[in-house]
Design a protein around this motif. Structure first.
Motif, mmCIF file in Angstrom:
data_model
loop_
_atom_site.group_PDB
_atom_site.id
_atom_site.type_symbol
_atom_site.label_atom_id
_atom_site.label_comp_id
_atom_site.label_asym_id
_atom_site.label_seq_id
_atom_site.Cartn_x
_atom_site.Cartn_y
_atom_site.Cartn_z
ATOM 1 N N LEU A 20 0.848 -1.185 0.000
ATOM 2 C CA LEU A 20 0.000 0.000 0.000
ATOM 3 C C LEU A 20 0.885 1.237 0.000
ATOM 4 O O LEU A 20 1.894 1.282 0.712
ATOM 5 N N LEU A 21 0.480 2.222 -0.788
ATOM 6 C CA LEU A 21 1.170 3.510 -0.817
ATOM 7 C C LEU A 21 0.286 4.554 -0.141
ATOM 8 O O LEU A 21 -0.911 4.634 -0.428
ATOM 9 N N LEU A 22 0.881 5.327 0.737
ATOM 10 C CA LEU A 22 0.252 6.521 1.273
ATOM 11 C C LEU A 22 1.046 7.671 0.680
ATOM 12 O O LEU A 22 2.244 7.781 0.932
ATOM 13 N N VAL A 23 0.422 8.488 -0.128
ATOM 14 C CA VAL A 23 1.117 9.569 -0.815
ATOM 15 C C VAL A 23 0.452 10.881 -0.421
ATOM 16 O O VAL A 23 -0.748 11.066 -0.669
ATOM 17 N N VAL A 56 4.737 4.027 -13.408
ATOM 18 C CA VAL A 56 5.315 4.659 -12.215
ATOM 19 C C VAL A 56 4.822 3.993 -10.941
ATOM 20 O O VAL A 56 5.620 3.578 -10.089
ATOM 21 N N TRP A 57 3.511 3.877 -10.777
ATOM 22 C CA TRP A 57 2.942 3.394 -9.501
ATOM 23 C C TRP A 57 2.719 1.888 -9.493
ATOM 24 O O TRP A 57 2.379 1.325 -8.450
ATOM 25 N N ASN A 58 2.873 1.244 -10.613
ATOM 26 C CA ASN A 58 2.845 -0.208 -10.730
ATOM 27 C C ASN A 58 1.583 -0.839 -10.142
ATOM 28 O O ASN A 58 1.628 -1.955 -9.617
ATOM 29 N N GLU A 59 0.465 -0.114 -10.183
ATOM 30 C CA GLU A 59 -0.842 -0.595 -9.719
ATOM 31 C C GLU A 59 -0.903 -0.910 -8.214
ATOM 32 O O GLU A 59 -1.817 -1.590 -7.759
ATOM 33 N N VAL A 60 0.058 -0.432 -7.446
ATOM 34 C CA VAL A 60 0.016 -0.623 -5.993
ATOM 35 C C VAL A 60 -1.103 0.263 -5.443
ATOM 36 O O VAL A 60 -1.152 1.455 -5.749
ATOM 37 N N PRO A 61 -2.025 -0.288 -4.657
ATOM 38 C CA PRO A 61 -3.116 0.516 -4.105
ATOM 39 C C PRO A 61 -2.580 1.727 -3.336
ATOM 40 O O PRO A 61 -1.540 1.648 -2.674
ATOM 41 N N MET A 62 -3.323 2.839 -3.432
ATOM 42 C CA MET A 62 -2.831 4.112 -2.908
ATOM 43 C C MET A 62 -3.927 4.885 -2.184
ATOM 44 O O MET A 62 -5.054 4.969 -2.670
ATOM 45 N N LEU A 63 -3.555 5.460 -1.054
ATOM 46 C CA LEU A 63 -4.339 6.498 -0.400
ATOM 47 C C LEU A 63 -3.630 7.799 -0.739
ATOM 48 O O LEU A 63 -2.488 8.013 -0.337
ATOM 49 N N LEU A 64 -4.285 8.635 -1.505
ATOM 50 C CA LEU A 64 -3.719 9.895 -1.967
ATOM 51 C C LEU A 64 -4.232 11.025 -1.084
ATOM 52 O O LEU A 64 -5.448 11.139 -0.879
ATOM 53 N N MET A 65 -3.317 11.850 -0.566
ATOM 54 C CA MET A 65 -3.683 12.890 0.379
ATOM 55 C C MET A 65 -2.980 14.199 0.060
ATOM 56 O O MET A 65 -1.998 14.224 -0.665
ATOM 57 N N SER A 66 -3.493 15.249 0.710
ATOM 58 C CA SER A 66 -2.815 16.542 0.685
ATOM 59 C C SER A 66 -3.221 17.318 1.925
ATOM 60 O O SER A 66 -4.363 17.245 2.371
ATOM 61 N N ALA A 67 -2.264 18.044 2.459
ATOM 62 C CA ALA A 67 -2.510 18.978 3.560
ATOM 63 C C ALA A 67 -2.049 20.347 3.082
ATOM 64 O O ALA A 67 -1.056 20.455 2.362
ATOM 65 N N HIS A 87 -0.488 6.335 -15.214
ATOM 66 C CA HIS A 87 0.860 5.851 -14.905
ATOM 67 C C HIS A 87 0.816 4.731 -13.861
ATOM 68 O O HIS A 87 1.685 4.632 -12.999
ATOM 69 N N GLY A 88 -0.209 3.898 -13.944
ATOM 70 C CA GLY A 88 -0.316 2.758 -13.044
ATOM 71 C C GLY A 88 -0.782 3.098 -11.648
ATOM 72 O O GLY A 88 -0.595 2.311 -10.729
ATOM 73 N N GLY A 89 -1.407 4.249 -11.465
ATOM 74 C CA GLY A 89 -1.912 4.642 -10.146
ATOM 75 C C GLY A 89 -3.233 3.966 -9.839
ATOM 76 O O GLY A 89 -4.175 4.051 -10.617
ATOM 77 N N ASN A 90 -3.288 3.281 -8.717
ATOM 78 C CA ASN A 90 -4.489 2.590 -8.259
ATOM 79 C C ASN A 90 -4.987 3.329 -7.013
ATOM 80 O O ASN A 90 -4.735 2.905 -5.896
ATOM 81 N N ILE A 91 -5.642 4.454 -7.223
ATOM 82 C CA ILE A 91 -6.085 5.305 -6.112
ATOM 83 C C ILE A 91 -7.367 4.718 -5.518
ATOM 84 O O ILE A 91 -8.410 4.690 -6.161
ATOM 85 N N VAL A 92 -7.257 4.261 -4.279
ATOM 86 C CA VAL A 92 -8.378 3.645 -3.581
ATOM 87 C C VAL A 92 -9.209 4.702 -2.867
ATOM 88 O O VAL A 92 -10.437 4.636 -2.850
ATOM 89 N N GLU A 93 -8.544 5.674 -2.268
ATOM 90 C CA GLU A 93 -9.203 6.753 -1.523
ATOM 91 C C GLU A 93 -8.372 8.023 -1.651
ATOM 92 O O GLU A 93 -7.169 7.956 -1.924
ATOM 93 N N THR A 94 -9.028 9.160 -1.399
ATOM 94 C CA THR A 94 -8.324 10.439 -1.294
ATOM 95 C C THR A 94 -8.738 11.109 0.007
ATOM 96 O O THR A 94 -9.817 10.824 0.545
ATOM 97 N N PHE A 95 -7.855 11.984 0.498
ATOM 98 C CA PHE A 95 -8.133 12.710 1.736
ATOM 99 C C PHE A 95 -7.458 14.070 1.664
ATOM 100 O O PHE A 95 -6.314 14.182 1.241
ATOM 101 N N SER A 96 -8.194 15.082 2.093
ATOM 102 C CA SER A 96 -7.683 16.445 2.109
ATOM 103 C C SER A 96 -7.779 17.009 3.515
ATOM 104 O O SER A 96 -8.823 16.870 4.167
ATOM 105 N N LEU A 97 -6.702 17.641 3.968
ATOM 106 C CA LEU A 97 -6.707 18.306 5.274
ATOM 107 C C LEU A 97 -6.469 19.796 5.063
ATOM 108 O O LEU A 97 -5.333 20.242 4.925
#
Length: 183
Positions: free
Chosen positions: A71-74, A102-113, A134-144
């Motif tokens: 899992l990627l947390l970005v 780039v992301w090789n389909e690894v599941p990702m939680l994409l965030m920004s603060a 680019h192989g991004g598997n974005i499962v969820e997003t979160f904004s702070l």
């Protein structure tokens, strides 16, 4: 589960590094590596440089870290409505590795603060449109938004109960995805 928590910045005091570190701490029974982009600093991407010198080892090392994660947390800072230059350069170089997404389909939680009320909306929009190409598997997003009001740096956690619960619910949902746990 192996988690790679990426702060998409080279800032030493990044609010996005605080956020991604906190998010990673919520996962139970996980092996976590938190990184920023400083060890992956490379010359600015230029086609002629790639032809002459090839893809830098730092880009290959970054890609290997992605490949080793379940899992990627970005968490990305927003600079003028999009990615930081440091992040974009790493992204560009990794995209040049032959036969690789780039992301090789690894599941990702994409965030920004962010310090303002939009909470990095521009960079999240850019990334949610671009990463899947680019192989991004974005499962969820979160904004702070309003980071300085909603994050307690001394306690290293989100202080806004509503935003904290939102993040925890998204992490709970991600933690239940069997494909992430099986890798």
């Amino acid at each position: 589960m192996k988690i790679l928590a990426i702060a998409g910045t080279n800032s030493e005091s990044s609010m996005n590094k605080h956020l991604v570190t906190y998010a990673a701490s919520i996962f139970e029974n996980a092996e976590v590596e938190v990184i920023d982009l400083n060890p992956f600093e490379m010359p600015i991407y230029k086609h002629e440089r790639e032809v002459t010198d090839g893809v830098p080892q730092e880009a290959k090392d970054f890609a290997a870290k992605i490949d080793g994660a379940n899992l990627l947390l970005v968490s990305l800072p927003e600079h003028n409505g999009t990615y930081s230059t440091a992040f974009k350069n790493v992204f560009d170089w990794v995209s040049r590795i032959k036969d690789r997404a780039v992301w090789n389909e690894v599941p990702m939680l994409l965030m920004s603060a962010a310090p303002g009320g939009r909470g990095g909306a521009g960079v999240l929009e850019a990334a949610t449109k671009r990463f899947p190409l680019h192989g991004g598997n974005i499962v969820e997003t979160f904004s702070l938004p309003f980071f300085n009001d909603n994050f307690d740096k001394s306690a290293q956690k989100i202080s806004n109960e509503e935003k904290d619960n939102e993040l925890r619910e998204k992490i709970k949902k991600i933690s239940a995805i069997e494909s992430i746990l099986e890798k």
